[in-house]
Design an enzyme around this catalytic site. Structure first.
Site, PDB file in Angstrom:
ATOM      1  N   HIS A 182      25.218  73.587 -10.013  1.00 39.58           N
ATOM      2  CA  HIS A 182      24.600  75.150 -10.251  1.00 39.58           C
ATOM      3  C   HIS A 182      23.239  74.808 -10.736  1.00 39.58           C
ATOM      4  O   HIS A 182      22.616  76.137 -11.032  1.00 39.58           O
ATOM      5  CB  HIS A 182      25.638  75.737 -10.999  1.00 39.58           C
ATOM      6  CG  HIS A 182      25.864  75.590 -12.319  1.00 39.58           C
ATOM      7  ND1 HIS A 182      25.053  76.372 -13.452  1.00 39.58           N
ATOM      8  CD2 HIS A 182      26.375  74.593 -13.109  1.00 39.58           C
ATOM      9  CE1 HIS A 182      25.272  76.042 -14.520  1.00 39.58           C
ATOM     10  NE2 HIS A 182      26.140  74.912 -14.483  1.00 39.58           N
ATOM     11  N   THR A 189      29.625  68.567 -17.219  1.00 43.88           N
ATOM     12  CA  THR A 189      30.342  68.292 -18.696  1.00 43.88           C
ATOM     13  C   THR A 189      31.258  67.160 -18.395  1.00 43.88           C
ATOM     14  O   THR A 189      31.584  66.163 -19.074  1.00 43.88           O
ATOM     15  CB  THR A 189      31.114  69.560 -19.254  1.00 43.88           C
ATOM     16  OG1 THR A 189      30.030  70.200 -19.768  1.00 43.88           O
ATOM     17  CG2 THR A 189      31.851  69.198 -20.255  1.00 43.88           C
ATOM     18  N   CYS A 230      24.860  76.173 -23.154  1.00 47.81           N
ATOM     19  CA  CYS A 230      26.355  75.425 -23.289  1.00 47.81           C
ATOM     20  C   CYS A 230      26.618  75.208 -24.897  1.00 47.81           C
ATOM     21  O   CYS A 230      27.406  74.708 -25.271  1.00 47.81           O
ATOM     22  CB  CYS A 230      26.371  74.035 -22.770  1.00 47.81           C
ATOM     23  SG  CYS A 230      26.513  74.289 -20.731  1.00 47.81           S
ATOM     24  N   SER A 279      24.808  68.074 -11.630  1.00 48.82           N
ATOM     25  CA  SER A 279      25.522  69.412 -11.683  1.00 48.82           C
ATOM     26  C   SER A 279      24.992  70.024 -10.505  1.00 48.82           C
ATOM     27  O   SER A 279      23.717  70.207 -10.384  1.00 48.82           O
ATOM     28  CB  SER A 279      25.323  70.188 -12.956  1.00 48.82           C
ATOM     29  OG  SER A 279      25.991  71.360 -12.827  1.00 48.82           O
TER      30      SER A 279
END
Length: 384
Positions: A202, A71, A326, A200
């Site tokens: 994770h 993000t 999300c 990202s």
């Protein structure tokens, strides 16, 4: 049997990554800006991780910036570049199926006076190059297209878009959200003519709260944060050393024998798609096989609400998602499925199943068996 099929939301951390993080939190815990040996050890861990990432992406280490996740990487790329380049134009292009991190950043920029074009997609969730070419204008300064859609696994024509933008007379920045693609494909931004790339940790068995933004040399971009001057002032703040080190270790591990891992994921996907297609009242969304991502399958189940089926599976220790993790504030609404033209009655009857290298054939069989038992029962009790 516990069956975790929500790997597009997050993944189990590699043991080696977790071990390295533990050491950096309990032994080599210095601030990387400190001049003493503890700080030097921490700085060394950052350099090691950056070297791994730069080598993987085939870019310069100075072009990489660590963030708190996908993000922040998306926001920094879009907002930072929009304001830094607004004298050249105020028109931005993206797609109608982007992650909320992109869509909400674009919404903010529209409120700041930028004009945003949202490209449509076909019934498989893929952007058409002709639509992009038609949308380009002298005022266009940036195009943002995700590599792999996070809900249905559709692959976008990133290489073709990169070539199209590269051949324009006026430079247009190209940002790619590669959060769902990194760790599944070999990605070389320079070869793809990508100026900014978001990643990202994770999603690839690394720690949460850790991301990366590649910013090609010469790209004009402004920071979103201001502070102590770390990371060349573009992303200041004390670096998350354990997170960075764990991220680097995860990248090293996931890209070891990547092709074998991807082929195995496609076999798992094929097993699931074949089995779920044999169940009554199921509709697959997006492209099957290798035309789509290896780890994501979206399925609509006629006559069953997604939330009801999700929790029924949960009772059997099978964990899936009703869409983007999300977008959990609006779990029954999928802009991606709407953009693809999915029937209205199926929008609230769709689940996402996402796999990882740890997913087994036995787990897939167990999930398919549970679906076969649950669907007829839940349909009998549906509301009319």
């Amino acid at each position: 049997m516990e069956v975790y099929l929500d790997n597009s939301a997050t993944t189990r951390c590699y043991h080696k990554a977790a071990q390295k993080m533990c050491r950096l939190m309990t032994e080599d815990y210095g601030n990387p800006s400190s001049l003493h040996c503890k700080g030097v050890e921490a700085e060394r861990a950052i350099r090691e991780a950056k070297k791994i990432l730069a080598g993987n992406l085939k870019v310069q280490e100075k072009e990489l910036y660590f963030t708190s996740g996908g993000t922040e990487s998306d926001n920094l790329a879009l907002i930072g570049c929009a304001f830094a380049n607004q004298r050249a134009g105020k028109h931005l292009i993206t797609t109608s199926i982007e992650h909320p991190a992109v869509l909400q950043a674009m919404k903010y920029l529209s409120e700041q006076g930028f004009r945003i074009t949202y490209l449509p997609v076909d019934s498989y969730g893929v952007v058409r190059l002709a639509d992009l070419e038609e949308a380009l204008c002298p005022d266009t300064i940036l195009v943002s297209v995700m590599y792999v859609n996070n809900e249905v696994g559709s692959l976008q024509p990133i290489a073709e878009i990169g070539r199209l933008l590269k051949n324009r007379e006026k430079p247009i920045l190209f940002h790619v959200d590669a959060v769902q693609a990194f760790g599944k494909y070999v990605i070389h931004p320079k070869k793809l003519h990508v100026d900014l790339l978001s990643v990202s940790s994770h999603k690839i068995h690394g720690p949460k709260g850790m991301g990366l933004l590649y910013v090609g040399e010469g790209v004009k971009i402004r920071p979103l944060l201001y502070g102590g001057g770390q990371q060349k002032d573009l992303r200041p703040g004390t670096e998350n050393v354990p997170g960075i080190a764990g991220f680097g270790e995860a990248v090293r591990e996931i890209y070891t024998n990547l092709e074998e891992k991807r082929e195995r994921l496609y076999r798992i996907k094929e097993q699931f798609v074949k089995g779920v297609s044999e169940l009554e009242g199921t509709v697959l969304n997006g492209k099957a096989g290798e035309e789509g991502a290896p780890h994501i399958v979206s399925v609509s189940f006629e006559g069953v609400r997604s939330e009801v089926l999700l929790h029924a599976l949960e009772e059997r220790e099978i964990y899936v998602s009703s869409g983007s993790a999300c977008a959990s504030n609006h779990p029954s609404v999928s802009g991606t499925l709407k953009a693809m033209g999915i029937k209205e009655k199926l929008l609230d009857s769709t689940l996402r199943f996402s796999f990882s290298e740890f997913t087994t054939e036995d787990e897939i069989s167990y999930c398919l068996g549970a679906l076969g038992e649950l669907l007829p029962m839940l349909r009998r009790f549906r509301r009319h």
